[in-house]
Design a protein around this motif. Structure first.
Motif, mmCIF file in Angstrom:
data_model
loop_
_atom_site.group_PDB
_atom_site.id
_atom_site.type_symbol
_atom_site.label_atom_id
_atom_site.label_comp_id
_atom_site.label_asym_id
_atom_site.label_seq_id
_atom_site.Cartn_x
_atom_site.Cartn_y
_atom_site.Cartn_z
ATOM 1 N N ALA A 1 7.145 27.208 4.491
ATOM 2 C CA ALA A 1 6.055 26.642 5.279
ATOM 3 C C ALA A 1 5.263 25.622 4.459
ATOM 4 O O ALA A 1 4.835 24.586 4.980
ATOM 5 C CB ALA A 1 5.128 27.757 5.773
ATOM 6 N N LEU A 2 5.079 25.893 3.167
ATOM 7 C CA LEU A 2 4.405 24.928 2.293
ATOM 8 C C LEU A 2 5.198 23.632 2.196
ATOM 9 O O LEU A 2 4.631 22.533 2.238
ATOM 10 C CB LEU A 2 4.225 25.526 0.896
ATOM 11 N N LYS A 3 6.514 23.760 2.079
ATOM 12 C CA LYS A 3 7.359 22.568 1.992
ATOM 13 C C LYS A 3 7.309 21.775 3.291
ATOM 14 O O LYS A 3 7.239 20.543 3.281
ATOM 15 C CB LYS A 3 8.792 22.983 1.670
ATOM 16 N N GLN A 4 7.345 22.490 4.420
ATOM 17 C CA GLN A 4 7.294 21.797 5.704
ATOM 18 C C GLN A 4 5.922 21.159 5.928
ATOM 19 O O GLN A 4 5.824 20.078 6.512
ATOM 20 C CB GLN A 4 7.628 22.762 6.839
ATOM 21 N N ARG A 5 4.869 21.828 5.477
ATOM 22 C CA ARG A 5 3.537 21.222 5.576
ATOM 23 C C ARG A 5 3.486 19.922 4.795
ATOM 24 O O ARG A 5 2.987 18.901 5.277
ATOM 25 C CB ARG A 5 2.480 22.193 5.033
ATOM 26 N N GLN A 6 4.007 19.959 3.580
ATOM 27 C CA GLN A 6 4.019 18.771 2.741
ATOM 28 C C GLN A 6 4.789 17.638 3.414
ATOM 29 O O GLN A 6 4.325 16.494 3.475
ATOM 30 C CB GLN A 6 4.668 19.115 1.389
ATOM 31 N N ASN A 7 5.935 17.964 3.956
ATOM 32 C CA ASN A 7 6.768 16.961 4.605
ATOM 33 C C ASN A 7 6.085 16.394 5.850
ATOM 34 O O ASN A 7 6.107 15.174 6.092
ATOM 35 C CB ASN A 7 8.112 17.590 4.992
ATOM 36 N N THR A 8 5.455 17.269 6.634
ATOM 37 C CA THR A 8 4.787 16.827 7.853
ATOM 38 C C THR A 8 3.610 15.916 7.539
ATOM 39 O O THR A 8 3.428 14.867 8.173
ATOM 40 C CB THR A 8 4.302 18.047 8.661
ATOM 41 N N LEU A 9 2.799 16.299 6.546
ATOM 42 C CA LEU A 9 1.656 15.470 6.176
ATOM 43 C C LEU A 9 2.093 14.123 5.622
ATOM 44 O O LEU A 9 1.483 13.089 5.915
ATOM 45 C CB LEU A 9 0.780 16.206 5.156
ATOM 46 N N GLN A 10 3.150 14.119 4.820
ATOM 47 C CA GLN A 10 3.636 12.855 4.257
ATOM 48 C C GLN A 10 4.128 11.912 5.348
ATOM 49 O O GLN A 10 3.809 10.722 5.346
ATOM 50 C CB GLN A 10 4.765 13.143 3.266
ATOM 51 N N LYS A 11 4.922 12.437 6.285
ATOM 52 C CA LYS A 11 5.452 11.589 7.357
ATOM 53 C C LYS A 11 4.334 11.054 8.249
ATOM 54 O O LYS A 11 4.349 9.895 8.660
ATOM 55 C CB LYS A 11 6.454 12.379 8.200
ATOM 56 N N THR A 12 3.348 11.917 8.538
ATOM 57 C CA THR A 12 2.248 11.495 9.390
ATOM 58 C C THR A 12 1.410 10.424 8.717
ATOM 59 O O THR A 12 1.067 9.406 9.329
ATOM 60 C CB THR A 12 1.362 12.702 9.758
ATOM 61 N N MET A 13 1.065 10.630 7.434
ATOM 62 C CA MET A 13 0.264 9.648 6.719
ATOM 63 C C MET A 13 1.008 8.329 6.578
ATOM 64 O O MET A 13 0.419 7.251 6.695
ATOM 65 C CB MET A 13 -0.118 10.197 5.341
ATOM 66 N N VAL B 1 0.846 -1.197 0.000
ATOM 67 C CA VAL B 1 0.000 0.000 0.000
ATOM 68 C C VAL B 1 0.879 1.243 0.000
ATOM 69 O O VAL B 1 1.850 1.340 0.756
ATOM 70 C CB VAL B 1 -0.930 0.021 1.232
ATOM 71 N N SER B 2 0.551 2.188 -0.857
ATOM 72 C CA SER B 2 1.262 3.459 -0.908
ATOM 73 C C SER B 2 0.235 4.569 -1.103
ATOM 74 O O SER B 2 -0.955 4.309 -1.283
ATOM 75 C CB SER B 2 2.288 3.471 -2.045
ATOM 76 N N PHE B 3 0.687 5.807 -1.079
ATOM 77 C CA PHE B 3 -0.249 6.906 -1.226
ATOM 78 C C PHE B 3 0.405 8.060 -1.984
ATOM 79 O O PHE B 3 1.630 8.171 -2.062
ATOM 80 C CB PHE B 3 -0.736 7.398 0.145
ATOM 81 N N VAL B 4 -0.448 8.887 -2.548
ATOM 82 C CA VAL B 4 -0.010 10.131 -3.187
ATOM 83 C C VAL B 4 -0.853 11.256 -2.604
ATOM 84 O O VAL B 4 -1.922 11.025 -2.028
ATOM 85 C CB VAL B 4 -0.173 10.085 -4.722
ATOM 86 N N MET B 5 -0.377 12.473 -2.765
ATOM 87 C CA MET B 5 -1.117 13.650 -2.318
ATOM 88 C C MET B 5 -1.558 14.427 -3.547
ATOM 89 O O MET B 5 -0.721 15.029 -4.230
ATOM 90 C CB MET B 5 -0.240 14.514 -1.407
ATOM 91 N N PRO B 6 -2.869 14.409 -3.864
ATOM 92 C CA PRO B 6 -3.337 15.126 -5.054
ATOM 93 C C PRO B 6 -2.951 16.594 -5.005
ATOM 94 O O PRO B 6 -3.124 17.264 -3.989
ATOM 95 C CB PRO B 6 -4.871 14.972 -4.981
ATOM 96 N N ARG B 7 -2.434 17.058 -6.102
ATOM 97 C CA ARG B 7 -1.966 18.437 -6.149
ATOM 98 C C ARG B 7 -3.102 19.421 -6.349
ATOM 99 O O ARG B 7 -3.027 20.575 -5.929
ATOM 100 C CB ARG B 7 -0.943 18.571 -7.272
ATOM 101 N N MET B 8 -4.188 18.965 -7.002
ATOM 102 C CA MET B 8 -5.307 19.859 -7.307
ATOM 103 C C MET B 8 -4.789 21.088 -8.062
ATOM 104 O O MET B 8 -4.057 20.974 -9.020
ATOM 105 C CB MET B 8 -6.034 20.251 -6.024
ATOM 106 N N ASN B 9 -5.148 22.286 -7.582
ATOM 107 C CA ASN B 9 -4.715 23.526 -8.227
ATOM 108 C C ASN B 9 -3.638 24.224 -7.422
ATOM 109 O O ASN B 9 -3.527 25.454 -7.454
ATOM 110 C CB ASN B 9 -5.917 24.474 -8.413
ATOM 111 N N ILE B 10 -2.840 23.459 -6.690
ATOM 112 C CA ILE B 10 -1.763 24.046 -5.908
ATOM 113 C C ILE B 10 -0.614 24.397 -6.861
ATOM 114 O O ILE B 10 -0.013 23.511 -7.468
ATOM 115 C CB ILE B 10 -1.260 23.078 -4.828
ATOM 116 N N PRO B 11 -0.290 25.670 -7.018
ATOM 117 C CA PRO B 11 0.761 26.038 -7.977
ATOM 118 C C PRO B 11 2.158 25.865 -7.385
ATOM 119 O O PRO B 11 2.325 25.703 -6.173
ATOM 120 C CB PRO B 11 0.473 27.518 -8.238
ATOM 121 N N GLU B 12 3.152 25.893 -8.253
ATOM 122 C CA GLU B 12 4.547 25.912 -7.823
ATOM 123 C C GLU B 12 4.940 27.371 -7.624
ATOM 124 O O GLU B 12 4.950 28.149 -8.575
ATOM 125 C CB GLU B 12 5.444 25.253 -8.867
ATOM 126 N N LEU B 13 5.235 27.725 -6.396
ATOM 127 C CA LEU B 13 5.543 29.123 -6.086
ATOM 128 C C LEU B 13 7.031 29.386 -6.133
ATOM 129 O O LEU B 13 7.839 28.511 -5.824
ATOM 130 C CB LEU B 13 5.007 29.469 -4.681
#
Length: 475
Positions: free
Chosen positions: A330-342, A277-289
């Motif tokens: 902060a966006l990068k850290q959010r991404q990292n935190t959510l990935q590690k938690t999931m 089992v693996s997972f991805v995080m849908p990007r939706m309309n999140i732009p690259e800033l």
């Protein structure tokens, strides 16, 4: 009074702007994150979300077409570690497939739309509009007619008689869902039976509710048989018809989230292949800033300038670039935190994510995931709040996977969710003519290997919405 001067050593902890920004972003689900990013882009001219970024050419090598980062460390000593000013930690596919589910149209809006289709006198329409706003979440009118007359006069400035209010209420009671606008459960059930197709079961059900409502509520079936003259077979059919009615018509439409239709998009999408089992995080309309090249060039070209206006402009740009850097990091850290938690949740509940069997859920609390990830418990709490995961057997809030544990007879720790599932099965399989009491449910759970106290059974029964034994009795 003597005035003394001395030294005092004190240890305090303050959050940096980056930490504050990260905490705020971690709490937001993906849709709120989109809104936050749009707002930041509007307020900070330094941020750029152009999908085709500019090519930053090296001044010393005109033939170099490779993009490079522009450092602003020479302009200001920044405590934030050096990092790339472009967020590029999502998948290659900007819009991967994802499932959504939506809350239905709001309860109030649905009634107002139906009211708009009626040809009514303006005064009567205003009264009906006021009544709709007075309904509770279950669709009931918990106010008497005289109180509504007073409210209309003092709160809305509408002079109305009791007959006019009652007339407007009768109109609302014709709306869908059937039963809306009732003043008690008896009236709610009768309104639904009135709008239903006329059959012998419906007619008998209406007779029971009109003449034997208290006896039916208390499961006094023998009294109902004596009063109505129905046969036991007819009573059973009528009872089945009544049980199909909706005691909370307002619950048919969701009025949560401030009466607005809402859509929930999963923050994680799970895939299962060959037991892995693996997972991805849908990007939706999140732009690259990224930070716009023109502003970085402005700072670089202003080094050594002594003009006051130039310094003020540079100070403004520095502040905006600092804010942009904090937001991007902060966006990068959010991404990292959510990935590690999931990932920690996925590892902890791997058996459940493979087959979706609720009994496979292990007892898990916030502390368990905090220890696996190294994050604080408060951080884990923020991560799982209002976040959803899409699996091949349904969409679940992350909070669903957290539950406390108890020990069975073998000393093995089991999830309270598993206990609730077994309890529900015991109730589903009981003899409905002689439903199990809480003491009998304790015995049944014991036979299945679960040692549970009677008060625990009562607690879980209440959480599952299972009524007492006498309320579950059927013919």
């Amino acid at each position: 009074m003597d005035v003394k001067q001395g030294l005092e050593l004190r240890q305090t902890q303050k959050l940096s702007p980056l930490q504050i920004q990260t905490i705020k972003l971690i709490e937001k689900p993906i849709q709120e994150l989109q809104q936050c990013i749009r707002k930041e882009l509007e307020e900070n001219p330094v941020l750029d979300d152009d999908p085709a970024p500019e090519r930053w050419e090296d001044k010393d090598q005109n033939s170099d077409d490779e993009p490079r980062d522009v450092s602003i460390d020479e302009i200001k000593d920044d405590y934030i570690p050096s990092y790339n000013l472009r967020v590029n930690n999502w998948g290659k596919d900007e819009r991967p497939e994802y499932n959504t589910f939506s809350y239905k149209e709001s309860f109030t809006q649905g009634l107002e739309d139906q009211l708009g289709c009626r040809d009514l006198d303006p005064g009567l329409r205003d009264i009906a509009q006021f009544i709709i706003g007075s309904l509770d979440d279950d669709g009931y009118l918990r106010r008497d007619i005289e109180s509504l007359v007073d409210d209309l006069a003092f709160r809305a400035g509408i002079s109305a008689t009791a007959d006019e209010v009652l007339q407007a209420l009768r109109i609302i009671q014709e709306f869908e869902p059937a039963g809306v606008g009732a003043r008690d459960l008896r009236e709610c059930l009768l309104l639904q039976l009135k709008s239903a197709r006329n059959t012998p079961e419906t007619e008998n059900a209406r007779k029971i509710i009109e003449n034997c409502f208290d006896d039916f509520s208390n499961k006094h079936f023998k009294k109902i048989l004596a009063k109505t003259g129905l046969s036991e077979k007819e009573l059973k059919a009528a009872t089945a018809r009544i049980l199909k009615l909706n005691p909370s018509p307002g619950g048919a439409l969701d009025a949560s989230y401030d009466d607005r239709a809402q859509q929930v998009v999963p923050d994680f999408v799970l895939t299962e292949e060959n037991g892995e089992v693996s997972f991805v995080m849908p990007r939706m309309n999140i732009p690259e800033l990224r930070v716009k090249k023109s502003y970085s060039d402005m700072l670089e070209n202003s080094k050594g300038s002594s003009q006051r206006e130039q310094k003020e402009a540079v100070t403004f740009v520095k502040q905006k670039i600092d804010s942009a850097k904090w937001f991007i990091e902060a966006l990068k850290q959010r991404q990292n935190t959510l990935q590690k938690t999931m990932q920690a949740i996925l590892d902890f509940q791997k058996d459940f994510f493979i087959d979706g069997d609720e009994s496979s859920l292990r007892p898990m609390v916030l502390k368990d995931i905090a220890e696996k990830t190294g994050f604080d418990i408060s951080t884990i709490s923020r991560v799982v709040n209002k976040k959803y995961v899409d699996t091949h057997f349904g969409i679940f809030p992350l909070k669903y996977f957290f539950s406390e544990g108890l020990e069975n007879k073998n000393g093995e720790e089991i999830s309270t969710r598993e206990l609730k599932k077994v309890l529900q099965e015991c109730v589903d399989n009981e003899d409905k003519t002689h439903p199990l009491t809480d003491e009998q449910l304790v015995e049944e759970m014991g036979k299945k290997g679960y040692k549970v106290a009677r008060r625990t059974i009562a607690k879980y029964r209440g959480q599952l919405g299972i009524p007492l034994a006498r309320w579950r009795k059927q013919l």
